[in-house]
Scaffold this motif. Sequence first.
Motif, PDB file in Angstrom:
ATOM      1  N   LEU B  34       0.811  -1.219   0.000  1.00 17.03           N
ATOM      2  CA  LEU B  34       0.000   0.000   0.000  1.00 17.03           C
ATOM      3  C   LEU B  34       0.842   1.265   0.000  1.00 17.03           C
ATOM      4  O   LEU B  34       0.510   2.251  -0.652  1.00 17.03           O
ATOM      5  CB  LEU B  34      -0.924   0.022   1.225  1.00 17.03           C
ATOM      6  CG  LEU B  34      -2.103  -0.906   1.188  1.00 17.03           C
ATOM      7  CD1 LEU B  34      -3.191  -0.399   2.117  1.00 17.03           C
ATOM      8  CD2 LEU B  34      -2.666  -1.063  -0.219  1.00 17.03           C
ATOM      9  N   SER B  37       5.813   2.650  -4.073  1.00 13.52           N
ATOM     10  CA  SER B  37       5.681   3.269  -5.393  1.00 13.52           C
ATOM     11  C   SER B  37       5.453   2.165  -6.424  1.00 13.52           C
ATOM     12  O   SER B  37       5.730   0.996  -6.160  1.00 13.52           O
ATOM     13  CB  SER B  37       6.947   4.031  -5.726  1.00 13.52           C
ATOM     14  OG  SER B  37       8.017   3.110  -5.849  1.00 13.52           O
ATOM     15  N   ARG B  38       4.973   2.544  -7.594  1.00 15.32           N
ATOM     16  CA  ARG B  38       4.672   1.575  -8.648  1.00 15.32           C
ATOM     17  C   ARG B  38       5.805   0.582  -8.932  1.00 15.32           C
ATOM     18  O   ARG B  38       5.534  -0.623  -8.949  1.00 15.32           O
ATOM     19  CB  ARG B  38       4.361   2.306  -9.965  1.00 15.32           C
ATOM     20  CG  ARG B  38       2.938   2.620 -10.149  1.00 15.32           C
ATOM     21  CD  ARG B  38       2.253   1.605 -11.074  1.00 15.32           C
ATOM     22  NE  ARG B  38       1.049   2.270 -11.546  1.00 15.32           N
ATOM     23  CZ  ARG B  38       0.844   2.650 -12.787  1.00 15.32           C
ATOM     24  NH1 ARG B  38       1.731   2.327 -13.731  1.00 15.32           N
ATOM     25  NH2 ARG B  38      -0.242   3.293 -13.118  1.00 15.32           N
ATOM     26  N   ARG B  41       6.226  -1.959  -6.289  1.00 13.22           N
ATOM     27  CA  ARG B  41       5.077  -2.857  -6.118  1.00 13.22           C
ATOM     28  C   ARG B  41       5.277  -4.214  -6.786  1.00 13.22           C
ATOM     29  O   ARG B  41       4.919  -5.240  -6.232  1.00 13.22           O
ATOM     30  CB  ARG B  41       3.820  -2.207  -6.703  1.00 13.22           C
ATOM     31  CG  ARG B  41       3.295  -1.124  -5.803  1.00 13.22           C
ATOM     32  CD  ARG B  41       2.017  -0.574  -6.379  1.00 13.22           C
ATOM     33  NE  ARG B  41       1.438   0.376  -5.440  1.00 13.22           N
ATOM     34  CZ  ARG B  41       0.227   0.866  -5.528  1.00 13.22           C
ATOM     35  NH1 ARG B  41      -0.549   0.512  -6.549  1.00 13.22           N
ATOM     36  NH2 ARG B  41      -0.225   1.709  -4.642  1.00 13.22           N
ATOM     37  N   ASP B 106      -3.557   3.194  -8.529  1.00 11.14           N
ATOM     38  CA  ASP B 106      -2.584   4.111  -7.961  1.00 11.14           C
ATOM     39  C   ASP B 106      -2.892   4.455  -6.520  1.00 11.14           C
ATOM     40  O   ASP B 106      -2.004   4.587  -5.693  1.00 11.14           O
ATOM     41  CB  ASP B 106      -2.516   5.398  -8.789  1.00 11.14           C
ATOM     42  CG  ASP B 106      -1.657   5.165 -10.014  1.00 11.14           C
ATOM     43  OD1 ASP B 106      -0.631   4.471  -9.881  1.00 11.14           O
ATOM     44  OD2 ASP B 106      -2.040   5.643 -11.103  1.00 11.14           O
ATOM     45  N   GLU B 107      -4.165   4.600  -6.255  1.00 12.61           N
ATOM     46  CA  GLU B 107      -4.496   5.012  -4.915  1.00 12.61           C
ATOM     47  C   GLU B 107      -5.673   4.207  -4.399  1.00 12.61           C
ATOM     48  O   GLU B 107      -6.662   4.026  -5.099  1.00 12.61           O
ATOM     49  CB  GLU B 107      -4.897   6.494  -4.932  1.00 12.61           C
ATOM     50  CG  GLU B 107      -4.188   7.291  -3.873  1.00 12.61           C
ATOM     51  CD  GLU B 107      -4.535   8.751  -4.053  1.00 12.61           C
ATOM     52  OE1 GLU B 107      -5.018   9.337  -3.074  1.00 12.61           O
ATOM     53  OE2 GLU B 107      -4.375   9.289  -5.188  1.00 12.61           O
ATOM     54  N   LEU B 108      -5.548   3.765  -3.176  1.00 13.32           N
ATOM     55  CA  LEU B 108      -6.636   3.026  -2.559  1.00 13.32           C
ATOM     56  C   LEU B 108      -7.192   3.861  -1.413  1.00 13.32           C
ATOM     57  O   LEU B 108      -6.462   4.600  -0.761  1.00 13.32           O
ATOM     58  CB  LEU B 108      -6.118   1.692  -2.027  1.00 13.32           C
ATOM     59  CG  LEU B 108      -5.859   0.637  -3.112  1.00 13.32           C
ATOM     60  CD1 LEU B 108      -4.822  -0.373  -2.652  1.00 13.32           C
ATOM     61  CD2 LEU B 108      -7.157  -0.100  -3.472  1.00 13.32           C
ATOM     62  N   MET B 110      -8.217   5.105   2.190  1.00 15.87           N
ATOM     63  CA  MET B 110      -7.559   4.889   3.479  1.00 15.87           C
ATOM     64  C   MET B 110      -8.026   3.617   4.193  1.00 15.87           C
ATOM     65  O   MET B 110      -7.226   2.887   4.778  1.00 15.87           O
ATOM     66  CB  MET B 110      -7.892   6.072   4.417  1.00 15.87           C
ATOM     67  CG  MET B 110      -7.020   7.269   4.224  1.00 15.87           C
ATOM     68  SD  MET B 110      -5.289   6.887   4.612  1.00 15.87           S
ATOM     69  CE  MET B 110      -5.423   6.738   6.422  1.00 15.87           C
ATOM     70  N   SER B 113      -6.226   0.232   4.088  1.00 17.45           N
ATOM     71  CA  SER B 113      -5.093  -0.125   4.955  1.00 17.45           C
ATOM     72  C   SER B 113      -5.595  -0.602   6.324  1.00 17.45           C
ATOM     73  O   SER B 113      -4.961  -1.441   6.954  1.00 17.45           O
ATOM     74  CB  SER B 113      -4.082   1.013   5.082  1.00 17.45           C
ATOM     75  OG  SER B 113      -4.638   2.026   5.864  1.00 17.45           O
TER      76      SER B 113
END
Lengths: 206, 206, 206
Positions: B34, B37-38, B41, B106-108, B110, B113
Amino acid sequence: MRLRLTPRDTTFFDLLAVLAGHTVTGATLLAELLGASRPEREQIVERLTEAEHEADEATHSIMRRLNKTFVTPFGRDEIYSLASALDDCMDAMDEAGQLIVLYKIDELPMAVSEQIQVLLRCAELTADAMPRLRKLDELPEYWVEINRLENQGDRLHRTLLAHLFDRVADPILLIKLKEVVDILEEATDAFEKVANLVETIVLKES
Amino acid sequence: MRLRLTPRDTTFFDLLAVLAGHTVTGATLLAELLGASRPEREQIVERLTEAEHEADEATHSIMRRLNKTFVTPFGRDEIYSLASALDDCMDAMDEAGQLIVLYKIDELPMAVSEQIQVLLRCAELTADAMPRLRKLDELPEYWVEINRLENQGDRLHRTLLAHLFDRVADPILLIKLKEVVDILEEATDAFEKVANLVETIVLKES
Amino acid sequence: MRLRLTPRDTTFFDLLAVLAGHTVTGATLLAELLGASRPEREQIVERLTEAEHEADEATHSIMRRLNKTFVTPFGRDEIYSLASALDDCMDAMDEAGQLIVLYKIDELPMAVSEQIQVLLRCAELTADAMPRLRKLDELPEYWVEINRLENQGDRLHRTLLAHLFDRVADPILLIKLKEVVDILEEATDAFEKVANLVETIVLKES
């Protein structure tokens, strides 16, 4: 060969009937939910979740009693499977109700109420059949009818999918509605699984 | 009545603990994923897949040993079910990681987590509990806590669904994110199934 | 220790082979479906549903015979699980075919026909293997090859998902195509489950 249950173990049949009774409550509340206004819906879903908790407790007390009672491993596994399968019916109906509220779905296609009528009939037939397990009595008509209802549910589900993909232009609404009708279909499948388990028990025991 | 395992069969508990240990690695890698960076990952997901392969091998060696060792059919089935259920936990976590990379998310939100923190806690508690199966020791606090975590995970999942449907306007992104949060929820359910199996064993054996 | 089946019970192996034969028909029809024009498709899917009904009946006659024949509970459970798992293969292939027609999908990505070739190979290998259960003969090459095919199917599935999310801009079409490739992947998993059951039987019995 009968299930080797001593008289006091007849409570297993009572407990299974109680558990199946909760699924009747569940299906009845789902039917109410469809006709209700938004503010009423939250209340109805709360009662649905209560019924789901009670079904959970009924399932747990069956499991606990199974582990403390002398039954053959054979009978034990089957009662365990029946209780789990009934719990799955309840869980699927509860999830459907939760999603209708969570997704703020205002209107469902007409055929969804037919899906729920099929579920209600399945639940009623199942609750009626559980006490008859004691004497393995008049059960074939129960499982034949559940299989017929499951086929009807399956056709309804396909009709609904075709309808949704033809009529719903908004993909996000489509995702919501599809998830609800898919879970209602899973609930019908879960009742069929209960009926298949009953058929297996009867064939084995008679 | 205890599980009828001769002393050398205590390796089953060791093997189950090893398997549960892989799920701790899995959940830890998901948490790392999480924040990464790409380019990082892809590396993290490779390590996740390695952990999944190791869990697969641990599961297979439990199965092989089960089939070569004299255990009662009773103990055999339960160890088999535990190993399968632990393997399901790992598979779901691996799949979640794979999809995050495959879908180039790219973004999950909050709360994802938080879902993963719940999973990590479940994995740790499970890895701690497996060796205690030997003496059926202090296990109720384990399954009670897992049930509490699963309820928390369930609430998080619903909050996330409501959030996604409220905030994500792009239906294709919505499909991707929904699949990830649904699979993380399945992973939590899989840990609960492990805990339920442990509860059943303890009730039966004590 | 061999499965304790008396000579007349060799029919179980014949029945399992018949059931597996229906999955070969199923996979063959799916392959035909891909190359067919719209009007032909309905006919092919009707034949697919017939094959699914025949598989259902084969499964039921295995269940009925199991319940009337003396086999150890041990052998009974395994034959039951094998029949159910084979039935799951068929159900998934039938569902995939139904959805292709129901969703009026005109064109499927090339890799879908590779997915179906993998399924066809799985079905053929499984139908070949069932009669060899009688003597537990040359079965490891079967399950090793199925596991290899399942891995290949898994890679194809991921490639397809990446492809769909990269190329399909219409979210509603994406939902349809994703459901079809996901169900084809489930069908491959179901064949792997059959192979795992066969491996477990062989390890236990040899």
